[in-house]
Scaffold this active site. Structure first.
Site, PDB file in Angstrom:
ATOM      1  N   LYS A 115      -1.452  11.259   5.814  1.00 58.41           N
ATOM      2  CA  LYS A 115      -1.110  10.209   6.791  1.00 58.41           C
ATOM      3  C   LYS A 115      -0.362   9.073   6.096  1.00 58.41           C
ATOM      4  CE  LYS A 115      -4.094   7.137   7.209  1.00 58.41           C
ATOM      5  NZ  LYS A 115      -4.396   5.731   7.068  1.00 58.41           N
ATOM      6  N   LYS A 142       0.845  -1.203   0.000  1.00 62.73           N
ATOM      7  CA  LYS A 142       0.000   0.000   0.000  1.00 62.73           C
ATOM      8  C   LYS A 142       0.884   1.260   0.000  1.00 62.73           C
ATOM      9  CE  LYS A 142      -3.526   2.759   0.670  1.00 62.73           C
ATOM     10  NZ  LYS A 142      -4.899   2.890   0.316  1.00 62.73           N
TER      11      LYS A 142
HETATM   12  P1  NAP Z   1     -13.306   7.658   7.937  1.00 62.82           P
HETATM   13  O1  NAP Z   1     -14.474   7.868   7.055  1.00 62.82           O
HETATM   14  O2  NAP Z   1     -12.669   8.841   8.590  1.00 62.82           O
HETATM   15  O3  NAP Z   1     -13.763   6.592   9.064  1.00 62.82           O
HETATM   16  C1  NAP Z   1     -12.902   6.224  10.094  1.00 62.82           C
HETATM   17  C2  NAP Z   1     -13.558   5.124  10.913  1.00 62.82           C
HETATM   18  O4  NAP Z   1     -12.654   4.724  11.951  1.00 62.82           O
HETATM   19  C3  NAP Z   1     -14.846   5.563  11.619  1.00 62.82           C
HETATM   20  O5  NAP Z   1     -15.706   4.449  11.663  1.00 62.82           O
HETATM   21  C4  NAP Z   1     -14.328   5.922  13.017  1.00 62.82           C
HETATM   22  O6  NAP Z   1     -15.308   5.839  14.011  1.00 62.82           O
HETATM   23  C5  NAP Z   1     -13.305   4.836  13.211  1.00 62.82           C
HETATM   24  N1  NAP Z   1     -12.283   5.187  14.214  1.00 62.82           N
HETATM   25  C6  NAP Z   1     -11.268   6.091  14.068  1.00 62.82           C
HETATM   26  N2  NAP Z   1     -10.522   6.107  15.176  1.00 62.82           N
HETATM   27  C7  NAP Z   1     -11.049   5.196  16.024  1.00 62.82           C
HETATM   28  C8  NAP Z   1     -10.705   4.762  17.317  1.00 62.82           C
HETATM   29  N3  NAP Z   1      -9.635   5.277  17.967  1.00 62.82           N
HETATM   30  N4  NAP Z   1     -11.470   3.814  17.889  1.00 62.82           N
HETATM   31  C9  NAP Z   1     -12.547   3.305  17.247  1.00 62.82           C
HETATM   32  N5  NAP Z   1     -12.925   3.671  16.014  1.00 62.82           N
HETATM   33  C10 NAP Z   1     -12.177   4.603  15.412  1.00 62.82           C
HETATM   34  O7  NAP Z   1     -12.118   6.904   7.182  1.00 62.82           O
HETATM   35  P2  NAP Z   1     -12.199   5.979   5.868  1.00 62.82           P
HETATM   36  O8  NAP Z   1     -12.134   6.845   4.666  1.00 62.82           O
HETATM   37  O9  NAP Z   1     -13.305   5.000   6.017  1.00 62.82           O
HETATM   38  O10 NAP Z   1     -10.765   5.246   5.965  1.00 62.82           O
HETATM   39  C11 NAP Z   1     -10.559   4.098   6.785  1.00 62.82           C
HETATM   40  C12 NAP Z   1      -9.173   3.522   6.435  1.00 62.82           C
HETATM   41  O11 NAP Z   1      -9.152   3.168   5.051  1.00 62.82           O
HETATM   42  C13 NAP Z   1      -8.022   4.520   6.646  1.00 62.82           C
HETATM   43  O12 NAP Z   1      -6.882   3.843   7.130  1.00 62.82           O
HETATM   44  C14 NAP Z   1      -7.769   5.041   5.234  1.00 62.82           C
HETATM   45  O13 NAP Z   1      -6.434   5.490   5.060  1.00 62.82           O
HETATM   46  C15 NAP Z   1      -8.065   3.810   4.408  1.00 62.82           C
HETATM   47  N6  NAP Z   1      -8.477   4.082   3.018  1.00 62.82           N
HETATM   48  C16 NAP Z   1      -9.396   5.070   2.732  1.00 62.82           C
HETATM   49  C17 NAP Z   1      -9.762   5.285   1.416  1.00 62.82           C
HETATM   50  C18 NAP Z   1     -10.780   6.351   1.034  1.00 62.82           C
HETATM   51  O14 NAP Z   1     -10.945   6.625  -0.175  1.00 62.82           O
HETATM   52  N7  NAP Z   1     -11.501   6.944   1.985  1.00 62.82           N
HETATM   53  C19 NAP Z   1      -9.210   4.525   0.379  1.00 62.82           C
HETATM   54  C20 NAP Z   1      -8.311   3.507   0.709  1.00 62.82           C
HETATM   55  C21 NAP Z   1      -7.958   3.299   2.030  1.00 62.82           C
HETATM   56  P3  NAP Z   1     -16.292   7.109  14.306  1.00 62.82           P
HETATM   57  O15 NAP Z   1     -17.430   6.953  13.334  1.00 62.82           O
HETATM   58  O16 NAP Z   1     -16.701   6.937  15.712  1.00 62.82           O
HETATM   59  O17 NAP Z   1     -15.475   8.360  14.084  1.00 62.82           O
END
Ligand code: NAP
Length: 288
Positions: free
Chosen positions: A237, A169
């Site tokens: 990040k 990644k």
């Molecule tokens: P997001 O929309 O910001 O969601 C983050 C999730 O993590 C939420 O469910 C949040 O809960 C939870 N969370 C964060 N910190 C936490 C903690 N300390 N304890 C418990 N739950 C926690 O992020 P996302 O876009 O889904 O991304 C998730 C992962 O996938 C990341 O590592 C990102 O780099 C990766 N990713 C993202 C994409 C993209 O296009 N978005 C693409 C590839 C990979 P709450 O709802 O309570 O805040």
């Protein structure tokens, strides 16, 4: 799918549609999210990561960053407290490769298996179950969770031992750093030169410039609007993770370092927008 029960922790932009795809594929899915309201609409909900793991064969975690994965795995009421011996934990978040190996070792002390399986393909890929999934882990463990991964992605690659998925990644994020900035510079250059940009896109998308970034994000850059997508702050990040790993390996990444500096400049104001917002910086400096 008959036979495999899945605990799913983290229902953000990515996790919610991924978990929905598992429900649609017929897995017995129990979800948990820190903000519990995000669990609404899912048939089976758990009050903690430990509870989501307690009856699962496979536990998927999809949260933000390395400390967050640590929290949901090893914090109070974490996955490690609930998981039964033999359960396979699959972390699909993008986090540090060295911490990933440590998490695998800590789970192994409890006879819980671990696979790192970060994804590429953005929120569109999560919705359509067309993610690219890169895995690290023991071959038997990856084989065991493959039906679950296949229900969320179009391409699943087992790269090597635990940590290899996160390192792959990092390769992906280093490459797309260059793609996004190069596309932004090319398009803003063309606009400033007064070209008909629809014709420019038509021309260059048939040649060596052809890319998913061009197909999916050129319109954002031309319209100067950057809806999500993939958050700039998340890519910053990821570049931090990649640059730390590169430093440890003794590899200099000039382009990735340059993109990181631009992203740091933008993130306070526009960190919640899509990574294509890199074009706004090029645009501003071009006086457009
Ligand atoms: P997001 O929309 O910001 O969601 C983050 C999730 O993590 C939420 O469910 C949040 O809960 C939870 N969370 C964060 N910190 C936490 C903690 N300390 N304890 C418990 N739950 C926690 O992020 P996302 O876009 O889904 O991304 C998730 C992962 O996938 C990341 O590592 C990102 O780099 C990766 N990713 C993202 C994409 C993209 O296009 N978005 C693409 C590839 C990979 P709450 O709802 O309570 O805040």
């Amino acid at each position: 799918m008959a036979g495999l029960s899945v605990g799913f922790v983290g229902l953000g932009t990515m996790g919610a549609p991924m978990a929905r795809n598992l429900v649609h594929a017929g897995f017995d899915v129990t979800v948990h999210n820190r903000t519990r309201s995000r669990e609404e609409g899912f048939p089976q909900r758990a009050s903690s990561p430990a509870e989501a793991a307690s009856s699962a064969d496979v536990v998927v975690t999809m949260v933000s960053d390395t400390p967050d994965v640590q929290d949901v795995l090893f914090g109070p009421d974490g996955v490690a407290e609930g998981a039964r011996p033999g359960t396979v934990v699959v972390d699909m978040s993008t986090i540090a490769p060295d911490a990933t190996r440590t998490f695998g070792e800590r789970l192994a002390e409890r006879d819980v298996r671990f696979v790192d399986a970060p994804v590429s393909g953005g929120s569109e890929g999560a919705e359509k179950a067309t993610l690219t999934i890169m895995c690290g882990g023991e071959p038997d463990d990856v084989a065991r969770v493959r039906p679950v991964l296949d229900a969320m992605g179009a391409k699943v690659t087992h790269v090597g031992p635990i940590g290899s998925g996160q390192l792959t990644k990092a390769v992906n994020q280093i490459v797309i750093a260059g793609y996004f900035l190069a596309l932004a510079e090319g398009l803003i250059f063309g606009m400033k030169a007064g070209l008909d940009m629809d014709k420019v896109l038509d021309a260059i998308s048939a040649g060596m410039c052809r890319s998913a970034v061009l197909d999916m994000r050129a319109a954002n850059m031309l319209n100067d609007t950057y809806p999500l997508g993939f958050k700039l702050s998340l890519h910053l990040k990821d570049l931090g993770i990649a640059l730390d790993a590169a430093k440890a390996l003794g590899v200099e990444l000039d382009l990735a370092g340059m993109v990181r500096d631009i992203e740091q400049r933008l993130v306070a104001e526009r960190g919640g927008e899509d990574l294509s917002v890199l074009a706004s910086d090029v645009r501003r400096r071009a006086g457009l």
